[in-house]
Design an enzyme around this catalytic site. Sequence first.
Site, mmCIF file in Angstrom:
data_model
loop_
_atom_site.group_PDB
_atom_site.id
_atom_site.type_symbol
_atom_site.label_atom_id
_atom_site.label_comp_id
_atom_site.label_asym_id
_atom_site.label_seq_id
_atom_site.Cartn_x
_atom_site.Cartn_y
_atom_site.Cartn_z
ATOM 1 C CG ASP A 71 -1.905 0.894 1.019
ATOM 2 O OD1 ASP A 71 -2.075 1.707 0.353
ATOM 3 O OD2 ASP A 71 -3.114 0.516 2.065
ATOM 4 C CG ASP A 72 -0.452 5.102 0.179
ATOM 5 O OD1 ASP A 72 -1.219 4.743 -0.499
ATOM 6 O OD2 ASP A 72 -0.666 5.671 1.025
ATOM 7 C CB CYS A 109 -6.434 3.005 -1.612
ATOM 8 S SG CYS A 109 -6.834 1.504 -0.776
ATOM 9 C CE LYS A 160 -6.268 0.433 2.239
ATOM 10 N NZ LYS A 160 -5.483 1.228 1.814
ATOM 11 C CG HIS A 167 -10.159 0.941 1.364
ATOM 12 N ND1 HIS A 167 -9.226 1.912 0.859
ATOM 13 C CD2 HIS A 167 -11.299 1.841 1.778
ATOM 14 C CE1 HIS A 167 -9.661 3.308 1.298
ATOM 15 N NE2 HIS A 167 -10.778 2.971 1.834
ATOM 16 C CG HIS A 224 -1.926 3.756 4.126
ATOM 17 N ND1 HIS A 224 -2.505 4.698 4.875
ATOM 18 C CD2 HIS A 224 -2.804 4.108 2.829
ATOM 19 C CE1 HIS A 224 -3.428 5.328 4.473
ATOM 20 N NE2 HIS A 224 -3.434 5.234 3.401
ATOM 21 C CG ASP A 281 -2.309 1.010 -3.135
ATOM 22 O OD1 ASP A 281 -1.219 1.476 -3.054
ATOM 23 O OD2 ASP A 281 -3.413 1.143 -2.187
ATOM 24 C CG ASN A 282 -1.848 4.586 -4.380
ATOM 25 O OD1 ASN A 282 -2.863 4.223 -4.014
ATOM 26 N ND2 ASN A 282 -0.699 4.927 -3.565
ATOM 27 C CE LYS A 325 -3.213 7.400 -1.262
ATOM 28 N NZ LYS A 325 -3.396 6.776 -0.165
#
Length: 589
Positions: A33-34, A71, A176, A178, A272, A329-330, A359
């Site tokens: 994540d991130d 995300c 996660k 989401h 994240h 994811d980004n 992001k």
Amino acid sequence: MMSSAAAVVLAVVVAVATAAAPKKLNILFIVSDDLGYADLGYTGSSIKTPHIDGLANNGTVLGHYYVMQCCSPTRSALHTGRYNIRYGKKQVDLPVDRPVAASSHDLPRQGSRLVRCDRARGGVGATPCVTMFNINIAGLQTNVIPNNKEYGLNLTETLLPQYMKKLGYQTHAIGKWHLGLYRWAYTPTFRGYDSFLGYYSGSQDYYTHVDSGIDLHLDDRPNCGPNCSVPLIDMKNIYSTHIYSARAQTVIQNHDESKGPLFLYMPFQSVHCPIQAPASYVEPYAHLDPNRQTFAGMLAALDEAVGQVIDALKIKGIFDDTLVVFSTDNGGPVGSLNDHPRGIGCATGSQNYPLRGGKGSYFQGGVRGTGFVYGPKFLDPQLAGKETYELMHVTDWLPTLVAAANGGKPLAWDKPLDGVNQWPTLSAGAPSARSQLLINIERKGATTGPCRPGPGITCPHCNGIGEYAVMVGHHKLLYGTGGQPNTWFHDDAPYNGTDPVTEGGCIAACTAPSPTGCPATPLVQVYDVFADPEERNNLAPGNPALVKQLMEVVVQYNTSEYVDALPLNLPVENKCPYNDENHVLTPCP
């Protein structure tokens, strides 16, 4: 009665047939994540990630691979194989209240509404333009799914694990989610996963596992809702990365191959915000800036967990039959500390440099995905240890993995897919199955609010339009501003709570210079991301034919199936999800 000789022959035939039956591959899909473009060891970072690097360096790195700008949009695209513009929630269009110049011309109609554009603003002659809007929105093509709004990923969509179930896979998710938590029907075990351990929301404390309530759940069977889902209250003060690694090892150890192959989806919380890591992981990076130190510890813990999961596959004896996919994811959120990034989310110390932005933006730092695949038994040996520059999008994973799991054959899709089967590219070195892709359309404004000024910066001449971004071959077109952050954040920029030093001195996107020196952001930008990966040379002004060609692709997507995103002013639901008597975040029936 069968003779003994005939019985022997039959037994031999059965044994040969059984031996010849192809063994389906297992799939491990890891999401960080991130994660920034320049954060992993194999991309040049000083942070040590030996387990991830080992997979990447012996696998195939994806050098022209794109995800969404944040995300929930990426996770929904991955799970549906469809662009996010296909599954929002219909709302009334609210065009910008602005006179249309005499030089405007018409685009194809969208429903009963005529799409118009001002030639003079774009400066691109007779090039078709797109509808302008001027309100901020939040929906699956635009922003993340909040805890207190009454929606999630459309329940009419068939998701990747549901297709894998059709192929006989055992499906598990860890980490996660989401993609919705308003009702149980949106949660993972109602959407194709046999089990889930993790959190439904988008961000939480790594130790307390609290967001708006305690959000760490064990859903240990399909359709696990009330009277089944177990809140893991006793795991308070256990670092989430360690929890997810332990769960993965348990799932792998307990996997029964006789019941089908394994599909294990591991969207880690790391890296994240909030920036939290055990001290033992942070200490080796004391020489880095304080913010980067903690981030490095988070990433080191993630790398260790990846190594532990790989070891579990080896101990089980199924690693050689497993395809490993790794993706962000980004791009990384960049900017200062104290939840003041130049984009969306919260700054963590991640790095995308030399890529532009991060992001929330449509520059390469926001949407060029850090990713690779590993699986020597299944992948093209000519691509081992190399980087492929064949065009690929996150929507491609669904048809690609289904084909890989189904002997190269697709399934009958419940809805038309935007993703394409890239298995021939990955397994046999064939050219990409796509020549173009939609990065995104946000008709009603940018995710990051492109005209939001930074400290001491005013921006009186904002575009006030939506964002449109496509990739055709190796040319990217941005119509709007590209979003923010729209500049380059250096490796040596400070991360001590002050604004980082940026090239150009501008963190807002304007169509005219501001009094503080913010340079103008053109309405139309075109970049050759192969020749100019840092996106410094806008090709649009001197290449009207190229702009026209790319804008035609924008029009193609803008006149296709499009479901409007959800407005920010969608009413907050005060009952669902709610915290129960133990302060556990709990969906409604």
